[in-house]
Design a protein around this motif. Structure first.
Motif, PDB file in Angstrom:
ATOM      1  N   GLN A 187      42.470  -1.906   0.456  1.00  0.00           N
ATOM      2  CA  GLN A 187      41.664  -0.853   1.046  1.00  0.00           C
ATOM      3  C   GLN A 187      40.190  -1.098   0.781  1.00  0.00           C
ATOM      4  O   GLN A 187      39.820  -1.959  -0.012  1.00  0.00           O
ATOM      5  N   CYS A 188      39.368  -0.327   1.476  1.00  0.00           N
ATOM      6  CA  CYS A 188      37.929  -0.402   1.256  1.00  0.00           C
ATOM      7  C   CYS A 188      37.576   0.368  -0.012  1.00  0.00           C
ATOM      8  O   CYS A 188      38.096   1.462  -0.245  1.00  0.00           O
ATOM      9  N   THR A 189      36.714  -0.199  -0.825  1.00  0.00           N
ATOM     10  CA  THR A 189      36.269   0.509  -2.013  1.00  0.00           C
ATOM     11  C   THR A 189      35.548   1.794  -1.627  1.00  0.00           C
ATOM     12  O   THR A 189      34.865   1.855  -0.598  1.00  0.00           O
ATOM     13  N   ALA A 190      35.684   2.821  -2.435  1.00  0.00           N
ATOM     14  CA  ALA A 190      35.131   4.140  -2.136  1.00  0.00           C
ATOM     15  C   ALA A 190      33.694   4.257  -2.630  1.00  0.00           C
ATOM     16  O   ALA A 190      33.304   5.260  -3.228  1.00  0.00           O
ATOM     17  N   TYR A 191      32.895   3.214  -2.377  1.00  0.00           N
ATOM     18  CA  TYR A 191      31.501   3.254  -2.781  1.00  0.00           C
ATOM     19  C   TYR A 191      30.746   4.280  -1.939  1.00  0.00           C
ATOM     20  O   TYR A 191      31.091   4.560  -0.795  1.00  0.00           O
ATOM     21  N   GLY A 192      29.675   4.809  -2.524  1.00  0.00           N
ATOM     22  CA  GLY A 192      28.843   5.755  -1.805  1.00  0.00           C
ATOM     23  C   GLY A 192      27.915   5.056  -0.833  1.00  0.00           C
ATOM     24  O   GLY A 192      27.897   3.828  -0.708  1.00  0.00           O
ATOM     25  N   GLY A 193      27.106   5.868  -0.153  1.00  0.00           N
ATOM     26  CA  GLY A 193      26.181   5.344   0.849  1.00  0.00           C
ATOM     27  C   GLY A 193      26.676   5.654   2.243  1.00  0.00           C
ATOM     28  O   GLY A 193      27.841   5.403   2.565  1.00  0.00           O
ATOM     29  N   ILE A 194      25.801   6.205   3.084  1.00  0.00           N
ATOM     30  CA  ILE A 194      26.180   6.542   4.455  1.00  0.00           C
ATOM     31  C   ILE A 194      26.414   5.271   5.262  1.00  0.00           C
ATOM     32  O   ILE A 194      27.414   5.151   5.982  1.00  0.00           O
ATOM     33  N   GLU A 195      25.515   4.300   5.153  1.00  0.00           N
ATOM     34  CA  GLU A 195      25.670   3.078   5.943  1.00  0.00           C
ATOM     35  C   GLU A 195      26.916   2.310   5.536  1.00  0.00           C
ATOM     36  O   GLU A 195      27.601   1.726   6.379  1.00  0.00           O
TER      37      GLU A 195
END
Length: 316
Positions: free
Chosen positions: A55-63
Protein backbone atom coordinates in the motif's frame (compact mmCIF):
# COMPACT_ATOMS: atom_id res chain seq x y z
CA UNK A 1 -6.05 -0.56 -11.40
CA UNK A 2 -8.98 -2.53 -10.07
CA UNK A 3 -10.82 -2.06 -6.79
CA UNK A 4 -14.20 -2.88 -5.38
CA UNK A 5 -16.34 -4.13 -2.52
CA UNK A 6 -16.97 -7.85 -2.10
CA UNK A 7 -19.67 -7.13 0.50
CA UNK A 8 -20.43 -4.46 3.10
CA UNK A 9 -17.27 -5.20 5.13
CA UNK A 10 -14.68 -6.62 2.70
CA UNK A 11 -12.97 -4.72 -0.13
CA UNK A 12 -9.91 -5.11 -2.36
CA UNK A 13 -7.54 -2.93 -4.38
CA UNK A 14 -4.83 -3.74 -6.92
CA UNK A 15 -2.73 -1.32 -8.98
CA UNK A 16 0.14 -2.09 -11.34
CA UNK A 17 2.14 0.21 -13.63
CA UNK A 18 2.95 -0.92 -17.17
CA UNK A 19 6.14 1.18 -17.40
CA UNK A 20 8.02 -0.35 -14.44
CA UNK A 21 10.04 -3.52 -13.94
CA UNK A 22 8.23 -6.79 -13.19
CA UNK A 23 11.35 -8.37 -11.66
CA UNK A 24 10.65 -9.30 -8.04
CA UNK A 25 13.95 -11.08 -7.36
CA UNK A 26 15.54 -9.83 -4.17
CA UNK A 27 12.40 -8.03 -2.98
CA UNK A 28 11.48 -9.07 0.55
CA UNK A 29 7.73 -8.87 -0.17
CA UNK A 30 8.13 -10.98 -3.37
CA UNK A 31 6.37 -8.25 -5.37
CA UNK A 32 7.83 -6.31 -8.32
CA UNK A 33 8.14 -2.53 -8.13
CA UNK A 34 5.51 -2.27 -10.88
CA UNK A 35 2.85 -3.23 -8.30
CA UNK A 36 1.99 -0.20 -6.16
CA UNK A 37 -0.99 -1.60 -4.27
CA UNK A 38 -2.19 -5.16 -3.63
CA UNK A 39 -4.31 -5.81 -0.57
CA UNK A 40 -7.67 -6.18 1.12
CA UNK A 41 -9.66 -3.82 3.34
CA UNK A 42 -11.86 -4.92 6.24
CA UNK A 43 -14.41 -2.75 8.08
CA UNK A 44 -14.44 -3.71 11.74
CA UNK A 45 -17.33 -1.56 12.94
CA UNK A 46 -17.50 1.48 15.24
CA UNK A 47 -15.37 3.48 12.82
CA UNK A 48 -12.44 1.06 12.72
CA UNK A 49 -11.01 -0.50 9.57
CA UNK A 50 -7.82 -2.20 8.40
CA UNK A 51 -6.01 -2.53 5.08
CA UNK A 52 -3.44 -5.32 4.77
CA UNK A 53 -0.95 -5.81 1.95
CA UNK A 54 1.21 -3.60 -0.21
CA UNK A 55 0.00 0.00 0.00
CA UNK A 56 0.91 3.65 -0.18
CA UNK A 57 2.47 5.05 2.96
CA UNK A 58 0.12 7.33 4.90
CA UNK A 59 2.47 10.31 4.74
CA UNK A 60 0.99 13.77 5.06
CA UNK A 61 0.93 16.48 2.42
CA UNK A 62 -1.84 17.40 -0.01
CA UNK A 63 0.28 16.89 -3.13
CA UNK A 64 1.53 13.52 -1.91
CA UNK A 65 -2.09 12.29 -1.80
CA UNK A 66 -3.02 13.47 -5.31
CA UNK A 67 -3.17 11.13 -8.30
CA UNK A 68 0.39 11.04 -9.73
CA UNK A 69 -0.84 11.59 -13.30
CA UNK A 70 -2.06 15.04 -12.22
CA UNK A 71 1.44 16.16 -11.14
CA UNK A 72 3.59 17.83 -13.80
CA UNK A 73 6.70 17.59 -11.61
CA UNK A 74 7.13 16.60 -7.97
CA UNK A 75 9.34 18.22 -5.38
CA UNK A 76 12.73 16.56 -4.80
CA UNK A 77 11.45 15.35 -1.42
CA UNK A 78 8.59 13.29 -2.88
CA UNK A 79 10.45 12.35 -6.08
CA UNK A 80 13.16 10.56 -4.06
CA UNK A 81 10.84 8.98 -1.48
CA UNK A 82 9.96 5.28 -1.10
CA UNK A 83 6.16 5.29 -1.14
CA UNK A 84 4.77 1.76 -1.62
CA UNK A 85 5.55 -0.86 1.00
CA UNK A 86 3.93 -3.90 2.59
CA UNK A 87 2.22 -3.99 5.97
CA UNK A 88 -0.90 -2.99 7.87
CA UNK A 89 -2.95 0.20 8.19
CA UNK A 90 -5.42 0.63 11.06
CA UNK A 91 -7.92 3.42 10.41
CA UNK A 92 -10.38 5.10 12.77
CA UNK A 93 -13.07 7.49 11.59
CA UNK A 94 -13.64 9.88 14.50
CA UNK A 95 -16.62 11.22 12.55
CA UNK A 96 -17.57 11.76 8.91
CA UNK A 97 -14.92 14.51 8.58
CA UNK A 98 -12.01 13.40 10.80
CA UNK A 99 -9.85 10.32 10.35
CA UNK A 100 -6.80 8.85 12.09
CA UNK A 101 -4.51 6.16 10.65
CA UNK A 102 -1.80 4.11 12.33
CA UNK A 103 0.36 2.36 9.78
CA UNK A 104 3.12 -0.23 10.26
CA UNK A 105 5.02 -1.22 7.11
CA UNK A 106 8.28 -2.78 6.02
CA UNK A 107 10.80 0.06 5.76
CA UNK A 108 12.07 -1.21 2.43
CA UNK A 109 11.05 -3.48 -0.46
CA UNK A 110 14.47 -4.92 -1.30
CA UNK A 111 17.40 -6.11 0.76
CA UNK A 112 19.37 -3.81 3.06
CA UNK A 113 22.37 -3.87 0.72
CA UNK A 114 20.20 -3.14 -2.33
CA UNK A 115 18.37 -0.25 -0.67
CA UNK A 116 21.41 1.55 0.72
CA UNK A 117 24.14 0.42 -1.66
CA UNK A 118 26.18 -1.22 1.09
CA UNK A 119 29.04 -3.15 -0.52
CA UNK A 120 32.01 -4.73 1.21
CA UNK A 121 34.98 -6.83 0.20
CA UNK A 122 35.16 -10.44 1.38
CA UNK A 123 35.88 -10.60 5.09
CA UNK A 124 35.25 -6.89 5.72
CA UNK A 125 32.73 -5.65 8.25
CA UNK A 126 30.17 -3.17 6.83
CA UNK A 127 30.20 0.32 8.32
CA UNK A 128 26.43 0.06 8.81
CA UNK A 129 24.36 -3.00 9.68
CA UNK A 130 20.71 -3.81 9.12
CA UNK A 131 18.42 -3.35 12.10
CA UNK A 132 16.60 -6.33 13.59
CA UNK A 133 13.16 -4.79 12.99
CA UNK A 134 13.26 -2.66 9.81
CA UNK A 135 9.80 -1.09 9.99
CA UNK A 136 8.26 2.35 9.46
CA UNK A 137 5.56 3.59 11.84
CA UNK A 138 3.27 6.43 10.73
CA UNK A 139 0.51 8.31 12.53
CA UNK A 140 -1.70 10.23 10.10
CA UNK A 141 -4.55 12.72 10.59
CA UNK A 142 -6.91 13.68 7.77
CA UNK A 143 -9.23 16.55 8.66
CA UNK A 144 -12.09 18.24 6.80
CA UNK A 145 -13.66 21.46 8.05
CA UNK A 146 -16.84 22.12 6.04
CA UNK A 147 -14.97 21.32 2.80
CA UNK A 148 -13.33 24.76 3.10
CA UNK A 149 -10.17 23.80 4.97
CA UNK A 150 -8.63 20.32 4.84
CA UNK A 151 -5.58 18.87 6.55
CA UNK A 152 -3.32 15.88 5.92
CA UNK A 153 -0.67 15.71 8.63
CA UNK A 154 1.66 12.88 9.60
CA UNK A 155 4.61 11.90 11.77
CA UNK A 156 6.78 8.87 10.97
CA UNK A 157 9.74 7.02 12.39
CA UNK A 158 11.64 4.46 10.33
CA UNK A 159 14.35 2.04 11.44
CA UNK A 160 16.91 2.29 8.64
CA UNK A 161 19.78 0.35 10.20
CA UNK A 162 21.27 -0.55 13.55
CA UNK A 163 21.26 2.66 15.62
CA UNK A 164 20.12 4.66 12.56
CA UNK A 165 16.57 6.04 12.30
CA UNK A 166 14.67 8.32 9.95
CA UNK A 167 12.17 10.89 11.28
CA UNK A 168 9.69 12.40 8.83
CA UNK A 169 7.03 15.06 9.42
CA UNK A 170 4.56 16.37 6.85
CA UNK A 171 1.85 19.01 7.25
CA UNK A 172 -0.51 19.44 4.32
CA UNK A 173 -3.14 22.20 4.29
CA UNK A 174 -5.78 22.88 1.62
CA UNK A 175 -8.13 25.85 1.19
CA UNK A 176 -11.21 25.79 -1.08
CA UNK A 177 -13.14 29.01 -1.87
CA UNK A 178 -15.51 28.52 -4.82
CA UNK A 179 -13.40 29.20 -7.93
CA UNK A 180 -10.17 29.46 -5.93
CA UNK A 181 -8.25 26.52 -4.49
CA UNK A 182 -4.77 26.25 -2.98
CA UNK A 183 -2.61 23.98 -0.85
CA UNK A 184 0.50 24.54 1.25
CA UNK A 185 2.68 21.58 2.28
CA UNK A 186 5.56 21.56 4.76
CA UNK A 187 7.84 18.49 4.91
CA UNK A 188 10.95 17.72 6.95
CA UNK A 189 13.06 14.56 6.95
CA UNK A 190 15.97 13.81 9.33
CA UNK A 191 17.76 10.69 8.17
CA UNK A 192 20.38 8.66 10.01
CA UNK A 193 21.30 7.22 6.60
CA UNK A 194 20.70 9.31 3.50
CA UNK A 195 17.55 7.57 2.25
CA UNK A 196 16.84 10.20 -0.42
CA UNK A 197 20.38 9.99 -1.81
CA UNK A 198 20.61 13.73 -2.55
CA UNK A 199 23.29 14.54 0.03
CA UNK A 200 25.25 11.44 -0.98
CA UNK A 201 25.31 12.78 -4.53
CA UNK A 202 26.38 16.26 -3.42
CA UNK A 203 29.20 15.14 -1.14
CA UNK A 204 30.34 12.46 -3.58
CA UNK A 205 32.34 10.79 -0.85
CA UNK A 206 30.40 7.58 -0.40
CA UNK A 207 28.74 4.95 -2.57
CA UNK A 208 25.06 4.08 -2.45
CA UNK A 209 22.77 6.01 -0.11
CA UNK A 210 24.93 5.76 2.96
CA UNK A 211 25.96 9.30 3.74
CA UNK A 212 25.00 9.83 7.37
CA UNK A 213 22.81 12.43 9.14
CA UNK A 214 21.09 14.06 6.16
CA UNK A 215 18.36 16.66 6.65
CA UNK A 216 15.79 17.80 4.08
CA UNK A 217 13.14 20.52 4.22
CA UNK A 218 10.49 21.21 1.57
CA UNK A 219 7.74 23.79 1.21
CA UNK A 220 5.35 23.40 -1.73
CA UNK A 221 2.35 25.53 -2.65
CA UNK A 222 -0.03 25.56 -5.62
CA UNK A 223 -2.81 28.06 -6.40
CA UNK A 224 -5.65 27.25 -8.82
CA UNK A 225 -8.22 29.67 -10.22
CA UNK A 226 -11.16 28.32 -12.26
CA UNK A 227 -11.76 31.58 -14.14
CA UNK A 228 -14.28 29.92 -16.49
CA UNK A 229 -16.28 26.70 -15.97
CA UNK A 230 -13.96 24.73 -18.28
CA UNK A 231 -10.72 26.69 -17.80
CA UNK A 232 -8.24 26.62 -14.92
CA UNK A 233 -5.07 28.67 -14.42
CA UNK A 234 -2.44 27.77 -11.84
CA UNK A 235 0.90 28.78 -10.38
CA UNK A 236 3.10 26.62 -8.19
CA UNK A 237 6.20 27.27 -6.12
CA UNK A 238 8.69 25.04 -4.32
CA UNK A 239 11.48 25.77 -1.84
CA UNK A 240 13.74 22.94 -0.65
CA UNK A 241 17.00 22.59 1.26
CA UNK A 242 19.46 19.72 1.68
CA UNK A 243 21.81 19.67 4.68
CA UNK A 244 24.00 17.63 6.98
CA UNK A 245 22.74 17.70 10.56
CA UNK A 246 26.11 16.65 12.03
CA UNK A 247 29.78 17.08 11.21
CA UNK A 248 31.16 14.10 9.25
CA UNK A 249 34.92 14.09 9.14
CA UNK A 250 35.91 16.89 6.75
CA UNK A 251 32.25 17.51 5.81
CA UNK A 252 30.84 20.47 7.72
CA UNK A 253 27.45 20.52 9.36
CA UNK A 254 24.98 22.83 7.61
CA UNK A 255 23.13 23.54 4.36
CA UNK A 256 24.62 22.38 1.07
CA UNK A 257 21.87 23.08 -1.49
CA UNK A 258 18.73 25.16 -2.01
CA UNK A 259 16.33 24.11 -4.77
CA UNK A 260 13.64 26.37 -6.22
CA UNK A 261 10.67 25.43 -8.38
CA UNK A 262 8.40 27.84 -10.27
CA UNK A 263 5.52 26.59 -12.39
CA UNK A 264 2.63 28.18 -14.30
CA UNK A 265 0.02 26.80 -16.63
CA UNK A 266 -3.47 26.73 -18.03
CA UNK A 267 -5.81 23.72 -18.30
CA UNK A 268 -8.93 23.15 -20.41
CA UNK A 269 -11.62 20.65 -19.37
CA UNK A 270 -13.91 20.08 -22.39
CA UNK A 271 -16.01 17.30 -20.83
CA UNK A 272 -17.57 16.37 -17.52
CA UNK A 273 -15.18 13.39 -17.38
CA UNK A 274 -11.56 13.68 -16.31
CA UNK A 275 -10.11 14.56 -19.73
CA UNK A 276 -8.17 17.84 -19.81
CA UNK A 277 -5.61 19.56 -22.03
CA UNK A 278 -2.71 21.55 -20.60
CA UNK A 279 0.02 24.04 -21.40
CA UNK A 280 2.62 24.40 -18.63
CA UNK A 281 5.98 25.97 -17.87
CA UNK A 282 8.25 24.26 -15.32
CA UNK A 283 11.38 26.01 -14.05
CA UNK A 284 13.90 24.65 -11.54
CA UNK A 285 17.01 26.29 -10.03
CA UNK A 286 19.63 24.66 -7.82
CA UNK A 287 21.88 26.89 -5.72
CA UNK A 288 24.84 25.36 -3.86
CA UNK A 289 26.54 26.82 -0.81
CA UNK A 290 30.30 27.46 -0.60
CA UNK A 291 30.85 24.15 1.23
CA UNK A 292 29.15 22.29 -1.65
CA UNK A 293 31.04 24.24 -4.32
CA UNK A 294 34.28 23.25 -2.62
CA UNK A 295 33.26 19.66 -3.44
CA UNK A 296 32.87 20.49 -7.14
CA UNK A 297 29.16 21.41 -7.29
CA UNK A 298 27.97 24.27 -9.51
CA UNK A 299 24.68 26.16 -9.67
CA UNK A 300 22.37 25.26 -12.53
CA UNK A 301 18.81 25.74 -13.79
CA UNK A 302 16.39 23.84 -16.01
CA UNK A 303 13.36 25.06 -17.98
CA UNK A 304 10.61 23.15 -19.76
CA UNK A 305 7.41 23.94 -21.66
CA UNK A 306 4.92 21.07 -22.02
CA UNK A 307 1.68 20.72 -23.96
CA UNK A 308 -0.54 17.66 -23.96
CA UNK A 309 -3.57 15.99 -22.42
CA UNK A 310 -4.35 13.77 -19.43
CA UNK A 311 -7.13 11.20 -19.50
CA UNK A 312 -7.96 8.28 -17.23
CA UNK A 313 -9.43 5.67 -19.56
CA UNK A 314 -12.59 4.11 -18.05
CA UNK A 315 -12.26 0.38 -18.83
CA UNK A 316 -15.53 -0.73 -17.25
Amino acid sequence: ETKGNINNWLSYRYRQRLNRSNDSSGNIDNLPTSIDIAGIGVKLGKGFSIFAGKQCTAYGGIEFDLNPIEIYEYSDMIENMSNFMTGLNIGYDINAHQQLNLQILDSRNGSFNKTYGVETEDGEQPTIESGKLPLVYTLNWNGNFNDVFKTRWSASIMNEAKDKNLYYFAFGNELNLNKFNMFLDFMYSKEGIDRKGIMTGITGSMEGHNAFDAGYFSMVTKLNYRFLPKWNAFVKGMYETASLTKQQGDLEKGKYRTAWGYFAGVEFYPMDTNLHFFLTYVGRSYDFTARAKALGQENYSTNRVSVGFIYQLPMF
